[in-house]
Scaffold this motif. Sequence first.
Motif, PDB file in Angstrom:
ATOM      1  N   THR A  90       3.449  14.162   1.930  1.00 31.49           N
ATOM      2  CA  THR A  90       2.015  14.116   1.607  1.00 31.49           C
ATOM      3  C   THR A  90       1.376  15.487   1.818  1.00 31.49           C
ATOM      4  O   THR A  90       0.603  15.973   0.973  1.00 31.49           O
ATOM      5  CB  THR A  90       1.301  13.066   2.471  1.00 31.49           C
ATOM      6  OG1 THR A  90       1.864  11.784   2.205  1.00 31.49           O
ATOM      7  CG2 THR A  90      -0.196  13.041   2.174  1.00 31.49           C
ATOM      8  N   GLU A  93       7.051  10.686   5.200  1.00 28.53           N
ATOM      9  CA  GLU A  93       5.885  10.361   4.387  1.00 28.53           C
ATOM     10  C   GLU A  93       4.767  11.367   4.654  1.00 28.53           C
ATOM     11  O   GLU A  93       4.120  11.864   3.724  1.00 28.53           O
ATOM     12  CB  GLU A  93       5.396   8.944   4.692  1.00 28.53           C
ATOM     13  CG  GLU A  93       4.186   8.540   3.858  1.00 28.53           C
ATOM     14  CD  GLU A  93       3.718   7.122   4.142  1.00 28.53           C
ATOM     15  OE1 GLU A  93       2.970   6.582   3.308  1.00 28.53           O
ATOM     16  OE2 GLU A  93       4.091   6.566   5.197  1.00 28.53           O
ATOM     17  N   GLY A 125       4.762   4.949   1.748  1.00 33.25           N
ATOM     18  CA  GLY A 125       4.551   5.412   0.396  1.00 33.25           C
ATOM     19  C   GLY A 125       3.877   4.364  -0.478  1.00 33.25           C
ATOM     20  O   GLY A 125       3.279   3.400   0.006  1.00 33.25           O
ATOM     21  N   GLU A 126       3.984   4.585  -1.785  1.00 38.68           N
ATOM     22  CA  GLU A 126       3.350   3.681  -2.741  1.00 38.68           C
ATOM     23  C   GLU A 126       4.180   2.426  -2.979  1.00 38.68           C
ATOM     24  O   GLU A 126       3.649   1.346  -3.233  1.00 38.68           O
ATOM     25  CB  GLU A 126       3.134   4.420  -4.064  1.00 38.68           C
ATOM     26  CG  GLU A 126       2.224   5.641  -3.924  1.00 38.68           C
ATOM     27  CD  GLU A 126       2.292   6.545  -5.139  1.00 38.68           C
ATOM     28  OE1 GLU A 126       2.484   6.023  -6.249  1.00 38.68           O
ATOM     29  OE2 GLU A 126       2.154   7.768  -4.975  1.00 38.68           O
ATOM     30  N   VAL A 127       5.478   2.575  -2.936  1.00 38.42           N
ATOM     31  CA  VAL A 127       6.384   1.447  -3.092  1.00 38.42           C
ATOM     32  C   VAL A 127       7.725   1.878  -2.514  1.00 38.42           C
ATOM     33  O   VAL A 127       8.064   3.063  -2.501  1.00 38.42           O
ATOM     34  CB  VAL A 127       6.538   1.042  -4.576  1.00 38.42           C
ATOM     35  CG1 VAL A 127       7.198   2.144  -5.388  1.00 38.42           C
ATOM     36  CG2 VAL A 127       7.308  -0.267  -4.710  1.00 38.42           C
ATOM     37  N   PRO A 142       6.914   1.800  -9.665  1.00 36.07           N
ATOM     38  CA  PRO A 142       6.251   0.610  -9.134  1.00 36.07           C
ATOM     39  C   PRO A 142       6.192  -0.553 -10.122  1.00 36.07           C
ATOM     40  O   PRO A 142       6.156  -1.712  -9.717  1.00 36.07           O
ATOM     41  CB  PRO A 142       4.837   1.119  -8.799  1.00 36.07           C
ATOM     42  CG  PRO A 142       5.006   2.585  -8.560  1.00 36.07           C
ATOM     43  CD  PRO A 142       6.079   3.017  -9.536  1.00 36.07           C
ATOM     44  N   VAL A 161       6.402   8.805  -2.660  1.00 32.57           N
ATOM     45  CA  VAL A 161       5.185   9.451  -2.175  1.00 32.57           C
ATOM     46  C   VAL A 161       4.722  10.415  -3.265  1.00 32.57           C
ATOM     47  O   VAL A 161       5.314  11.481  -3.449  1.00 32.57           O
ATOM     48  CB  VAL A 161       5.424  10.216  -0.859  1.00 32.57           C
ATOM     49  CG1 VAL A 161       4.120  10.848  -0.370  1.00 32.57           C
ATOM     50  CG2 VAL A 161       6.014   9.308   0.209  1.00 32.57           C
ATOM     51  N   GLY A 162       3.709  10.024  -4.004  1.00 31.18           N
ATOM     52  CA  GLY A 162       3.273  10.862  -5.112  1.00 31.18           C
ATOM     53  C   GLY A 162       4.376  11.044  -6.128  1.00 31.18           C
ATOM     54  O   GLY A 162       4.875  10.084  -6.708  1.00 31.18           O
ATOM     55  N   THR A 163       4.782  12.296  -6.333  1.00 35.28           N
ATOM     56  CA  THR A 163       5.829  12.610  -7.300  1.00 35.28           C
ATOM     57  C   THR A 163       7.158  12.918  -6.633  1.00 35.28           C
ATOM     58  O   THR A 163       8.050  13.505  -7.252  1.00 35.28           O
ATOM     59  CB  THR A 163       5.411  13.814  -8.162  1.00 35.28           C
ATOM     60  OG1 THR A 163       5.138  14.938  -7.305  1.00 35.28           O
ATOM     61  CG2 THR A 163       4.176  13.481  -8.975  1.00 35.28           C
ATOM     62  N   SER A 171      10.357  11.252  -4.186  1.00 36.79           N
ATOM     63  CA  SER A 171      10.969  10.094  -3.533  1.00 36.79           C
ATOM     64  C   SER A 171      11.699  10.552  -2.281  1.00 36.79           C
ATOM     65  O   SER A 171      12.231  11.664  -2.213  1.00 36.79           O
ATOM     66  CB  SER A 171      11.940   9.369  -4.469  1.00 36.79           C
ATOM     67  OG  SER A 171      13.070  10.173  -4.746  1.00 36.79           O
ATOM     68  N   ASP A 231       6.480  -2.232   1.484  1.00 32.74           N
ATOM     69  CA  ASP A 231       5.210  -1.577   1.147  1.00 32.74           C
ATOM     70  C   ASP A 231       4.613  -0.862   2.354  1.00 32.74           C
ATOM     71  O   ASP A 231       3.424  -0.542   2.364  1.00 32.74           O
ATOM     72  CB  ASP A 231       4.221  -2.612   0.598  1.00 32.74           C
ATOM     73  CG  ASP A 231       4.699  -3.216  -0.717  1.00 32.74           C
ATOM     74  OD1 ASP A 231       4.860  -2.462  -1.687  1.00 32.74           O
ATOM     75  OD2 ASP A 231       4.915  -4.447  -0.761  1.00 32.74           O
TER      76      ASP A 231
END
Length: 240
Positions: free
Chosen positions: A235, A231, A163-165, A124, A195-197, A199, A160
Motif C-alpha cells: 500500500t 499489505e 487486500g481487496e480479495v 475479484p 493490493v491495488g495492482t 498481488s 477478505d
Amino acid sequence: MKTSSPRSWRQVLAAGVLALSITACSTSGTTDDAVQVSVTDLEAILPTAEEVGKGYQVQPSTDDDSGSDDVTDAAIEAACPGLEEAFGDIGDENEDSNVAEVAMLDQEGRGFEVKVNAEPTLDPETVDEKIDMVNGCDVIKINDENDSDITIHVDAERIDDFGEVGVDLTMDMTVENDALSTPYEISFIGRTFLVGTVSVTVTVIDGGDPETFETIPADIDLLDEFSAEMETRVTDLLAG
C-alpha cells in the motif's frame, strides 16, 4: 532404497500445485491506469531474515526450484482436466520478470516464502469461480523418480481479511515409500491476495526431520503477521 528428502518433496509442490493455484487465478495483465512498479521496488519491500527472526535463513534461488516437471503437470491435468487449457501453462508465472520473491528455512526445515507480483494475479470478479474449480479437483497422485507414491489434496478458500480479495490454498501431501516405516506427511498453506495492482503470496510450509521424516508443523503465526505487513508495504509503495 533411496528416498526423496523433505526439501525435494517441497519442490514438487512448490513447482506444481502452488503454481496451479496462482495460474488458476491469473488475469491477462495490468490495466491502462495501473500504478507501475519495478522489480527493484518489489525486492525492496520483501522481508529480511532479520525481520522474520526465529532462526530463519534466506535460501539461494536455484533453477531446480522454479517451474514444474512433466510428471507433476500430467498429475495435475489428470486430477483437474482442462485446467491448463483454461488458464495457461502451469508454472509460467515463475518466469515472469515482474515478480520478486524470497524463500527461507529455519533449523527445523520449516519453510517461509513471500512473493510479490507487479501484475495482478487475482480477479475479484472471477475468483469464486476459480476457487470452485480448484476445489473440484480430485486428489493429485504422483509417482516420483525414487518410486515414492505422493498424494496431494488441495483446498482453496476465499479470504477478505487482507487486500481487496484473497485466497488461502492448503495443500496436504502424503508420501509413501518402501523405505519409510510410516507415511510422511507435510502441509503447505499459501495465501495470495490483491493490493491495488500488486498481488502478494505468503506461504508457510511444514518442516521435517531428514533422518526420521517426522513432520514439524509450519510456523502459522508468520502467515497472518507477514500478510498484514506486506499489505502495508505494498500500500505504501503504490502510494508513492
